[in-house]
Design an enzyme around this catalytic site. Structure first.
Site, PDB file in Angstrom:
ATOM      1  N   THR A 171       0.821  -1.174   0.090  1.00 22.76           N
ATOM      2  CA  THR A 171       0.054  -0.219  -0.004  1.00 22.76           C
ATOM      3  C   THR A 171       0.637   1.305  -0.013  1.00 22.76           C
ATOM      4  OG1 THR A 171      -1.964  -1.189   1.167  1.00 22.76           O
ATOM      5  CG2 THR A 171      -1.602   1.329   1.465  1.00 22.76           C
ATOM      6  N   SER A 223       1.004  -7.280  -1.436  1.00 19.01           N
ATOM      7  CA  SER A 223       1.516  -8.363  -0.780  1.00 19.01           C
ATOM      8  C   SER A 223       0.790  -9.737  -0.901  1.00 19.01           C
ATOM      9  CB  SER A 223       1.821  -8.219   0.552  1.00 19.01           C
ATOM     10  OG  SER A 223       0.677  -8.000   1.453  1.00 19.01           O
ATOM     11  N   THR A 280       0.594  -4.715   4.055  1.00 15.03           N
ATOM     12  CA  THR A 280       0.247  -5.208   5.201  1.00 15.03           C
ATOM     13  C   THR A 280      -0.291  -6.798   5.355  1.00 15.03           C
ATOM     14  OG1 THR A 280      -1.723  -4.149   5.230  1.00 15.03           O
ATOM     15  CG2 THR A 280      -0.024  -3.030   6.276  1.00 15.03           C
ATOM     16  N   ASP A 281      -1.192  -7.174   4.060  1.00 20.31           N
ATOM     17  CA  ASP A 281      -1.690  -8.467   4.313  1.00 20.31           C
ATOM     18  C   ASP A 281      -0.879  -9.969   4.446  1.00 20.31           C
ATOM     19  OD1 ASP A 281      -4.307  -7.760   3.959  1.00 20.31           O
ATOM     20  OD2 ASP A 281      -4.069  -7.124   1.932  1.00 20.31           O
TER      21      ASP A 281
END
Lengths: 169, 169, 169, 169
Positions: free
Chosen positions: D11, D53, D82-83
Site C-alpha cells: 500500500t 503482498s 500489510t496483508d
C-alpha cells in the site's frame, strides 16, 4: 487562446526558510501548480519580481504595466500579494483599457497544505477567458472590477466598495 | 449571485478504503474544498448521488435534469465522473436551455495530494458566473460546450470534437 | 506501555496567520498527527506552553522538569523548538536520571506539506519505547544523548559534539 | 550506522492511475519520503519488487531472504504490503537470526494526503537502530516480534496473538 501569467511574488509563493524560521521567497510555484491543475490552456509564465506586495513601489508597478503592454496576449493573469493588489489593479486600469487582466493571489502560501492558491489560480485563468477587456481582481471565487474593490484587512477578504446590492433599488 | 452545486460522485470524491485496499465513496469533499478555497460566493451544495459515472443510468440522468429544473438558481455546477460527463451534458443541454450549467470533475481524487480537483472547482465556479446560458464542461482550465466535446481516453483529456481552429479559415 | 507527550510549541506547531502574514501559534497539531499516524500506543498529550524555543526561559524549563517529574509514565516525549532543544535536554538530564525522555521537533512546520514533523514524531515515539533511561534528542532519524549533541545552525542539522567515530580507535 | 532498506511494494507505494481510475505501482516513494523526513542516517534503498503482498509467493519471499543475507548491513528495514507481512516476517525469522530486520508498511498509500506512511517509516528506522537482533513488524507506533503478531483484518490493525498483558500475572 493564449494566456500570459506574470508572477510578482506575494503570499502565493512564500516558503518556509528552515535556517531562519521565517517566510521568504525562493522560486515560483506557478509551473508546479499548472502541472497539478493539469492545465490544458496555452499558458506562458514570466517572473517579473518576487516580492511582498507591501514592498511594491511605483517603479515595480511601472514594470508590471510595461510587461502587460509588451505582451502579445490580450489575456493576462498576474499573481500578486493581497495587501496592495488593489493599488496595482488601479494603475493597470488607467493604462491598459484593451486587455483582460486578472490579478489573483492567496491568503495562505501554496506551500502550506491548506492554501487557497490552486482554487484561485483555476478561478483567475477561467475569468480571464470569459470577462470583457478590463482589470479585475479574482479571489476566493469572486471577481471585482479595479474601480470597485478593497481588501478588508480585519477579516482578510476582498469586498466591493460601492454596495452593488443597491442597484436593485 | 447564488450558485447551486450538485454532487454526483466521480473521481473527485473517491477515497481509499483501508480495510479493502480499494477506492470507494464515503462523504463528499465539496464542503471541505469550498472552505479551503475560502469561497466567498453564495453556494449551496446538494448530494444527488455518490457513484462512479460508468454506473450512471438513464434514471440517474433524469434525476439530475429534474434537480436542475427544480433549482431556483440559474447558475449550476455539477461534479461528475469524467467517463460519462459528456453524456450527461448532452441530456442536460436538450432539457435546460435557459440556465448556465457547468459540469466538472477531477482526473485524480481530491484525497490524493496531487489532485486537480481544487483547481477545477475554482475554474467551474468562475465559468458559471460569466458564461451565457448553456451547458458546459470545465476541466483543467478549459471549457467546452456540450455539443462539441469528447473525452480522449487514451490520454485522459477532454477535447473539442469539431476542430475549432478551422473557424478561422 | 503508556507514553506521555508534553507539547511546548516550536516549529512543529507553527501556523500561518492569514491576517498578518506571519507565523504564529494556535492549537497544537499533535492529536491530528497521532490520528494520521494511526498511533496504536497508549499516548496522552498535555500542552505545557506554545512558544518559540528562543523565548524559553529558566522558568519554562523548570515547568517542563516538574511536569516530567510529576508524570506517572516512565516514557516521555517532548515536542520542542530546535533552537534551544539542547539546553532543555541538559536541564532535564541533570534532574531526571530514571526516565526515558525524548525531545523532538521539526525543521518545517507540520502545517506545511513538506514537513518532517510526522517522520520525527514516529521516530521519537519509537526511540522512547526502546532506549534505556536517559535524555535524548531524536531528529531526522537519528538520536543523540543530551551530553553529546549540538544544533549546527549553518545547515540546520543536529550533530554529535564529540566525534564518536574516534571510539573505534 | 548504515541501514539497508528493501522495497517490495504494498500500500505504501500504490498510486492512482488517471487513465484507468485504479490503484497501481509506478516508482517507489521511498527516496522522496527520506528527503521529506530529512533523514540523516546512512540509508541505501533497493527495490526488490513492486507488488501487492497478496500476490507474494514463495519465490518472492526467498528473494527477500537472500537479499537480507547478502546485505552487508546488520540493520534492515523492509517495506511490505500489510496483508501478508506476518508471513514474510516468519520466513525471515527462521533464516536470519543475527540481524535486526524491521518490516513496515502503510494502511493508506503515501500518495494520499492522509497516509500513515511517513510516521511508520520514521518509526521503523528508529526501531531498527535500537532493537536487538530479530525480526519485527513496526506499524502505527508499535513493534511486534515475528512470532507474536497477526493482522486483524476486521479493523485493519496489527495485534499480539498471545495476550502479553498476562505476563503481569
Amino acid at each position: 487562446m493564449s494566456v500570459r501569467v506574470f508572477v510578482t511574488g506575494g503570499t502565493f509563493d512564500k516558503e518556509y526558510d528552515e535556517l531562519t524560521g521565517t517566510l521568504h521567497f525562493d522560486a515560483t510555484h506557478l509551473p508546479e501548480m499548472l502541472r497539478r491543475g493539469r492545465c490544458m490552456i496555452d499558458v506562458s509564465v514570466d517572473v517579473l519580481m518576487m516580492i511582498d506586495s507591501l514592498e511594491m513601489k511605483e517603479a515595480h508597478r511601472l514594470q508590471i504595466v510595461q510587461a502587460c503592454q509588451a505582451a502579445t496576449e490580450s489575456q493576462i493573469v498576474i499573481t500578486h500579494g493581497t495587501d496592495t493588489m488593489v493599488d496595482t489593479a488601479r494603475v493597470l486600469a488607467a493604462e491598459l483599457p484593451d486587455k483582460t487582466i486578472v490579478l489573483t493571489g492567496a491568503m495562505v502560501p501554496y506551500a502550506f497544505g491548506s492554501s487557497d492558491g490552486l482554487f484561485n489560480l483555476g478561478s483567475a485563468l477561467s475569468f480571464v477567458q470569459t470577462l470583457p477587456p478590463g482589470v479585475y481582481i479574482a479571489m476566493n471565487g469572486r471577481y471585482f472590477t479595479a474601480d470597485n474593490v478593497a481588501k478588508n484587512r480585519n477579516v482578510g477578504v476582498f469586498e466591493e466598495t460601492v454596495d452593488s446590492s443597491r442597484d436593485a433599488l
